[in-house]
Design a protein around this motif. Structure first.
Motif, PDB file in Angstrom:
ATOM      1  N   LYS A 383       8.381 -12.111  -0.500  1.00 16.80           N
ATOM      2  CA  LYS A 383       7.653 -10.857  -0.317  1.00 16.80           C
ATOM      3  C   LYS A 383       6.415 -10.846  -1.217  1.00 16.80           C
ATOM      4  CE  LYS A 383      10.017  -6.996  -0.165  1.00 16.80           C
ATOM      5  NZ  LYS A 383      10.784  -5.822  -0.651  1.00 16.80           N
ATOM      6  N   ILE A 384       5.281 -10.465  -0.609  1.00 15.47           N
ATOM      7  CA  ILE A 384       4.040 -10.256  -1.358  1.00 15.47           C
ATOM      8  C   ILE A 384       3.663  -8.789  -1.181  1.00 15.47           C
ATOM      9  CG2 ILE A 384       1.620 -10.901  -1.634  1.00 15.47           C
ATOM     10  CD1 ILE A 384       2.288 -13.560  -0.259  1.00 15.47           C
ATOM     11  N   VAL A 385       3.519  -8.055  -2.291  1.00 16.11           N
ATOM     12  CA  VAL A 385       3.142  -6.641  -2.245  1.00 16.11           C
ATOM     13  C   VAL A 385       1.783  -6.488  -2.920  1.00 16.11           C
ATOM     14  CG1 VAL A 385       3.766  -4.294  -2.898  1.00 16.11           C
ATOM     15  CG2 VAL A 385       5.556  -5.933  -2.299  1.00 16.11           C
ATOM     16  N   ILE A 386       0.804  -5.980  -2.176  1.00 15.04           N
ATOM     17  CA  ILE A 386      -0.554  -5.782  -2.680  1.00 15.04           C
ATOM     18  C   ILE A 386      -0.819  -4.286  -2.702  1.00 15.04           C
ATOM     19  CG2 ILE A 386      -3.000  -6.286  -2.294  1.00 15.04           C
ATOM     20  CD1 ILE A 386      -1.889  -8.691  -0.511  1.00 15.04           C
ATOM     21  N   SER A 387      -1.057  -3.725  -3.858  1.00 13.98           N
ATOM     22  CA  SER A 387      -1.246  -2.278  -3.995  1.00 13.98           C
ATOM     23  C   SER A 387      -2.549  -1.983  -4.736  1.00 13.98           C
ATOM     24  CB  SER A 387      -0.055  -1.640  -4.724  1.00 13.98           C
ATOM     25  OG  SER A 387       0.141  -2.249  -5.988  1.00 13.98           O
ATOM     26  N   ASP A 388      -3.207  -0.901  -4.343  1.00  8.87           N
ATOM     27  CA  ASP A 388      -4.436  -0.467  -5.011  1.00  8.87           C
ATOM     28  C   ASP A 388      -4.408   1.041  -5.166  1.00  8.87           C
ATOM     29  OD1 ASP A 388      -5.873   0.958  -2.763  1.00  8.87           O
ATOM     30  OD2 ASP A 388      -5.660  -1.012  -1.812  1.00  8.87           O
ATOM     31  N   ILE A 389      -5.386   1.552  -5.903  1.00 11.54           N
ATOM     32  CA  ILE A 389      -5.504   3.011  -6.121  1.00 11.54           C
ATOM     33  C   ILE A 389      -6.861   3.469  -5.594  1.00 11.54           C
ATOM     34  CG2 ILE A 389      -3.885   3.217  -8.044  1.00 11.54           C
ATOM     35  CD1 ILE A 389      -6.185   2.835  -9.976  1.00 11.54           C
ATOM     36  N   GLY A 390      -7.162   3.007  -4.346  1.00  8.05           N
ATOM     37  CA  GLY A 390      -8.461   3.290  -3.758  1.00  8.05           C
ATOM     38  C   GLY A 390      -8.472   4.530  -2.896  1.00  8.05           C
ATOM     39  N   ILE A 391      -9.322   4.502  -1.867  1.00  9.78           N
ATOM     40  CA  ILE A 391      -9.551   5.704  -1.040  1.00  9.78           C
ATOM     41  C   ILE A 391      -8.391   5.995  -0.104  1.00  9.78           C
ATOM     42  CG2 ILE A 391     -12.052   5.393  -1.144  1.00  9.78           C
ATOM     43  CD1 ILE A 391     -11.904   4.224   1.700  1.00  9.78           C
TER      44      ILE A 391
END
Length: 463
Positions: A383-391
């Motif tokens: 599993k690859i989880v890519i998270s950001d705090i963008g729009i």
């Protein structure tokens, strides 16, 4: 459809005929065996009486047994009786009137009883002992009644089979018609459906079982085809528009510059504009070619076995070149023991492109804020989880994320063509992976890429 009707009809007739014939053969065999059994029992009764007459010394008792045989028992046709004295274990007094095989006498001496039938005449031989002397008593008679009843029931069965064949043919046609009618209706409806009216659907008409499953499956296929046609139509329209804009700008800019002589600064400004539009056209064309390369159904040969942790670090290196100030951090939730689970068969360049597009989106749409990439692996999945705090992504835009050239209102403020995510989805699907997106407007986005080991094993690997 007529050929199918004939096949169903003939199959029904053949199977019904075979089962009926087998049943008739069984009934005939049991009926004939039953007749033989009871007829031989009657011969046994006569053998006992004949033995009693032969052994009896009292004339009155002899007369009694003869009277019993004549009046007390049913008369048999061509009835004969013989009493043969047994001299030793294997010899006896032979009667020339009897034309029986040697096996008959051998079995009588060995087993104490034997029967034989020839031309519907039955012979029953039985051993009797009187005062230490053995005798073979043989009773012969024709079972005319049993023969007549056997012939009669045989004719009835043959006639019944013929009648049943005729009935089964019409029943088979009726069955075939009943089975084929729903399929015929489906075929007629399908012929009316074309690319111009893909919105039409098949009616279930109260069908159940396999026919209902067929109707449902075909309607599901029409749903997918309609969606596919809409996507392709939108793709062509959007691609034409996106390609036409820079080309028109380049042509217009060149035509304006060619109308008359201009200052050096004007030429430089025009060339910069042409270069900018050419670069945009080149990037757009490259993205379209990559999108086409994956194929509509994502079926491409995979050629490498790659460790995903190494692949992520290569993605990070590329991002550092294009986004020097990026804040992408990679975390590995993998123990030393589980690190062996990180390798998967893949097309390395395409898979790297897909992950790069997703991480780059996180960097771009978060205005270069922190992006977290987490990699975990077990014996069952990676599993690859890519998270950001963008729009983030508005909920109404999520169903359209995988449509080429689609860009939401917020995303349209950033440079892009709406091809990165559809391309990533196709590449990941090509590798039998799953792409899941969770997002909330103004709070960020979480993209999960999941590779199940059971699916990875079925990948097309040429390594």
């Amino acid at each position: 459809m007529n050929n199918i009707k004939k096949k169903i009809t003939y199959s029904y007739v053949i199977l019904s005929s075979i089962s009926t014939i087998l049943l008739c053969v069984l009934v005939f065999y049991l009926f004939r065996s039953n007749n033989q059994y009871y007829f031989l029992k009657r011969l046994e009764d006569r053998a006992k009486i004949v033995a009693s007459i032969h052994f009896q010394k009292d004339p009155e008792k002899i007369k009694y047994y003869k009277q019993l045989k004549k009046n007390g028992l049913e008369e048999l046709i061509q009835e004969e009786d013989f009493v043969l004295k047994v001299n030793s274990q294997n010899t006896f007094e032979y009667n020339t009137q009897l034309n029986l095989p040697n096996e008959f006498y051998t079995n009588v001496l060995k087993n104490g009883k034997e029967s034989f039938e020839i031309d519907n005449k039955y012979y029953l031989g039985q051993i009797f002992t009187e005062s230490g002397q053995k005798y073979i008593v043989i009773i012969a008679a024709v079972d005319r009644k049993g023969h007549l009843t056997t012939v009669y029931i045989s004719r009835i069965m043959i006639l019944g089979i013929i009648v049943f064949l005729i009935i089964s043919f019409f029943l088979g046609r009726l069955l075939a018609k009943k089975v084929i009618i729903p399929v015929s209706n489906i075929a007629k409806e399908v012929k009316r459906i074309s690319a111009s009216n893909l919105s039409r659907r098949l009616n279930n008409d109260g069908n159940t079982g396999e026919i209902a499953d067929l109707t449902s499956t075909f309607n599901d296929m029409l749903d997918r085809l309609e969606t596919s046609f809409e996507i392709q139509t939108n793709f062509i329209n959007n691609a034409s528009h996106e390609l036409k804009t820079p080309i028109t700008t380049i042509i217009a800019e060149a035509e304006i510059m060619l109308l008359k002589d201009r200052e050096k600064e004007e030429y430089i400004t025009s060339l910069e504009n042409i270069h900018r539009q050419s670069s945009k056209l080149g990037s757009l064309t490259e993205s379209l070619l990559k999108l086409t390369q994956t194929g509509y159904d994502g079926t491409k040969q995979v050629q490498n076995v790659v460790r995903l942790d190494d692949l992520l670090f290569e993605v990070k290196t590329d991002l550092d070149t294009f986004f020097p100030d990026n804040k992408v951090s990679i975390k590995l939730d993998v123990s030393a023991k589980d690190s062996n689970y990180l390798s998967i068969p893949c097309n390395k360049n395409l898979l790297e492109l897909a992950i790069n597009n997703i991480v780059a989106n996180g960097v771009k749409y978060s205005d270069n804020k922190e992006v977290f990439v987490n990699l975990s692996a077990t014996k069952d999945n990676i599993k690859i989880v890519i998270s950001d705090i963008g729009i983030g992504i508005p909920s109404e835009d999520i169903p359209h994320l995988y449509e080429p050239f689609f860009r939401g209102k917020e995303a349209s403020k950033y440079i892009g063509y709406g091809l990165g995510l559809p391309l990533a989805m196709k590449i990941i699907r090509m590798h039998n992976g799953e792409l899941q997106i969770q997002s909330e407007k103004d709070k960020g986005t979480i993209v999960t890429i999941l590779f199940k080991k059971s699916n990875i094993k079925n990948s097309n690997v040429n390594s």
